[in-house]
Design an enzyme around this catalytic site. Structure first.
Site, mmCIF file in Angstrom:
data_model
loop_
_atom_site.group_PDB
_atom_site.id
_atom_site.type_symbol
_atom_site.label_atom_id
_atom_site.label_comp_id
_atom_site.label_asym_id
_atom_site.label_seq_id
_atom_site.Cartn_x
_atom_site.Cartn_y
_atom_site.Cartn_z
ATOM 1 C CG ASP A 55 -0.347 0.149 2.533
ATOM 2 O OD1 ASP A 55 0.904 0.230 2.620
ATOM 3 O OD2 ASP A 55 -1.079 0.167 3.538
ATOM 4 C CG ASP A 56 4.080 1.639 2.405
ATOM 5 O OD1 ASP A 56 3.382 2.454 3.029
ATOM 6 O OD2 ASP A 56 4.546 0.621 2.928
ATOM 7 C CB SER B 184 -0.788 4.232 3.746
ATOM 8 O OG SER B 184 0.511 3.863 3.311
ATOM 9 C CG ASN C 245 2.828 -0.816 5.887
ATOM 10 O OD1 ASN C 245 2.393 -0.278 4.876
ATOM 11 N ND2 ASN C 245 2.705 -0.285 7.086
ATOM 12 C CB SER D 102 3.630 -4.684 8.845
ATOM 13 O OG SER D 102 2.457 -4.747 8.059
#
Length: 356
Positions: free
Chosen positions: A29-30, A61, A138, A171
């Site tokens: 998502d970054d 994000s 993440n 993450s």
């Protein structure tokens, strides 16, 4: 595809022998220029795996599992770190690597675009069936059940699991860094990627020939504590709940804006142990202690068949007919259909009442 002999995550992962090559689809998502993502990609390829990235063209994000597709065929602004210019197609490959793709949508949407557009059109030999989907690592940990619906790292993974693809969300605790700023192997992005590769290899090596990496409908959430080297921290089996935080809305009287904070003391609701092994430590506690947490989730949100669940259903006995047989799978036969047995389009619409 053939995998090696059984290994467990409680062994010394740095000593795990290389697995046989797997087809691994990656997302995050970054953004597709993330240093963590690109280092993970590089090390997986060096380990002999066939790897493809399809990730957001910009940072996405905190999008959770939203599947939001762009309405523009071309980018209206440059992509992350100016890797692709404004005006470029909304989906396409990195100019320097045809196995790295971007899409102008949320992390979950990127997963679907990967499975339904990129793979069938440009990598047909994959048959739209990666052996494994991995997300991240993440920038920042994603701990506790609250993040299950908030973080795009897990949203992208959940989307893959929903499509019968085994998925692992990673993450880490390091700060954001562009892949172009990763200039040596002694940095947190490379360390996080190295740790993540070790865990992937453990899962692959622990998978027998002909088996799926994870059972159908299962996914894994991995959180990595702050690292000071490429040494492998202790890996601990954990659960999402237990010492987990959940949010409050903090109002700033000066700016008149809200930001999130954590409930103090920790909320009982987010830490209620309903499913799984209640003796396992919570992943929040594990990571705060300097270890890597490995939690298992399933796609099935249904409550277990226990007295509590039955007591909830009992509250609507007057509507359902009551008793254990009310609306059971053996007695419920109704299905709403239209003409010629076709399900009405409105029942197939998404959140915005737009037919999907």
């Amino acid at each position: 595809m053939r995998f090696g002999l059984l290994h467990t995550l409680t062994t010394a992962l740095s000593l795990v022998s290389p697995s046989h090559a797997a087809r691994i689809l990656m997302g995050n998502d970054d953004g597709f220029g993330s240093g963590n993502l690109r280092e993970f990609y590089r090390l997986l390829k060096e380990a002999g795996h066939d790897v493809i990235i399809v990730a957001p063209v910009i940072n996405q994000s905190a999008q959770g599992g939203r599947s939001d597709f762009t309405t523009a065929a071309n980018l209206t602004a440059p992509g992350q770190y100016n890797i692709v210019p404004a005006g470029a197609p909304s989906v396409g490959p990195d100019p320097n690597d045809s196995h790295i793709w971007y899409y102008n949508g949320t992390p979950a949407a990127c997963t679907f675009v990967a499975l339904d557009y990129v793979l069938p059109r440009y990598f047909p030999d994959w048959n739209q069936s990666p052996d494994l989907f991995v997300s991240g690592p993440n920038f920042g940990v994603n701990l506790g059940p609250i993040v299950f619906t908030l973080t795009g790292t897990l949203g992208a993974t959940y989307a893959a699991v929903s499509r019968s693809i085994p998925g692992i969300a990673f993450s880490a605790s390091n700060d954001a860094i562009a892949y172009t700023n990763v200039t040596n192997s002694s940095n947190p992005a490379t360390w996080a990627a190295s740790v993540s590769v070790n865990i992937v290899e453990a899962f692959l090596n622990g998978t027998s020939e002909g088996q799926s990496v994870l059972p159908l409908g299962y996914g894994v959430n991995v959180n990595i504590p702050p690292l000071t080297s490429d040494a492998m921290p202790e890996v601990v089996r954990s659960r999402l709940t237990g010492e987990a935080d959940t949010d409050i809305a903090v109002f700033n009287e000066t700016t008149k804006l809200f930001k999130y904070g954590n409930v103090v003391p920790k909320a009982a609701g987010v830490n209620a142990c309903i499913n799984g092994d209640c003796n396992l430590p919570g992943e929040t506690w594990v990571v705060q202690g300097g270890s890597i947490s490995v939690s298992i989730f399933t796609i099935d949100y249904d409550a277990p068949d226990v007295a509590y669940t039955n007591s909830v259903f009992a509250k609507i006995d007057g509507l359902t007919g009551g008793g254990d047989e009310g609306n059971s799978s053996t007695t419920y036969k109704k299905r709403v259909v239209g003409k010629n047995g076709v399900i009405p389009e409105k029942l197939l619409s998404g959140r915005d009442n737009i037919a999907r």
